[in-house]
Design an enzyme around this catalytic site. Structure first.
Site, PDB file in Angstrom:
ATOM      1  N   HIS A  22       0.838  -1.199   0.000  1.00  0.00           N
ATOM      2  CA  HIS A  22       0.000   0.000   0.000  1.00  0.00           C
ATOM      3  C   HIS A  22       0.872   1.247   0.000  1.00  0.00           C
ATOM      4  CE1 HIS A  22      -2.781   2.845   2.348  1.00  0.00           C
ATOM      5  NE2 HIS A  22      -3.166   2.833   1.085  1.00  0.00           N
ATOM      6  N   ASP A  69      -4.939   3.474  -4.777  1.00  0.00           N
ATOM      7  CA  ASP A  69      -5.001   3.970  -3.400  1.00  0.00           C
ATOM      8  C   ASP A  69      -6.119   5.006  -3.258  1.00  0.00           C
ATOM      9  OD1 ASP A  69      -4.569   4.981  -0.851  1.00  0.00           O
ATOM     10  OD2 ASP A  69      -2.395   5.122  -1.104  1.00  0.00           O
ATOM     11  N   TYR A 118       9.634  12.817 -13.286  1.00  0.00           N
ATOM     12  CA  TYR A 118      10.883  12.035 -13.230  1.00  0.00           C
ATOM     13  C   TYR A 118      11.270  11.759 -11.782  1.00  0.00           C
ATOM     14  CZ  TYR A 118      11.755  13.146 -18.201  1.00  0.00           C
ATOM     15  OH  TYR A 118      11.673  13.277 -19.569  1.00  0.00           O
TER      16      TYR A 118
END
Length: 151
Positions: A22, A69, A118
């Site tokens: 998670h 999530d 990035y």
């Protein structure tokens, strides 16, 4: 081959999906992304590949097993277009449809500026490079939880 699991999900990708917990991020990227150098900085430390498919196809396969999530606002993110951050190109629309279909509801992606993306990717659990050749086919998906069965 396994029943009920997309044949696009090879053993390396399945291992990573299972190993993640998670809050871990998975990056789906296009062929132009600096995938190998970024992947070396991730938790897994090596690049995963789903070759010869679009980002949308890879996202649909991954999301068939991978919960997003629901505790955060940025569980699904896309790399913003430089100079036009609100534009949503076709490749991002396809991945948005895959997200919405997997979650059974509208789940808008948040935009992330290119260099910030990035940096987020370097902190991810893993990077999965696809055969996507369209620009801005780069996405971050944060793993959620699977609730226990009802008693």
């Amino acid at each position: 081959m396994l029943k009920g699991i997309s044949p696009l999900l090879n053993a390396d990708v399945l291992y990573a999906l299972r190993a993640m917990g998670h809050g871990d991020d998975l990056i789906i990227c296009d062929t132009n992304f600096p995938a190998d150098s970024v992947a070396r900085q991730t938790r897994l430390g090596r690049l995963l590949r789903i070759d010869n498919v679009t980002a949308g196809e890879a996202a649909a396969a991954i999301l068939s097993l991978y919960p997003l999530d629901s505790f955060v606002d940025d569980a699904a993110a896309r790399m913003e277009i430089v100079g036009n951050p609100t534009e949503i190109p076709a490749v991002q629309q396809e991945v948005q449809r895959a997200i919405d279909a997997a979650e059974g509801r509208s789940w808008p992606m948040v935009g992330v500026e290119r260099y910030a993306f990035y940096e987020r990717a370097k902190q991810a659990y893993c990077v999965v490079q696809t055969g996507e050749r369209r620009f801005y086919g780069c996405f971050a998906l944060r793993k959620g939880v699977i609730a226990p069965d009802a008693a």
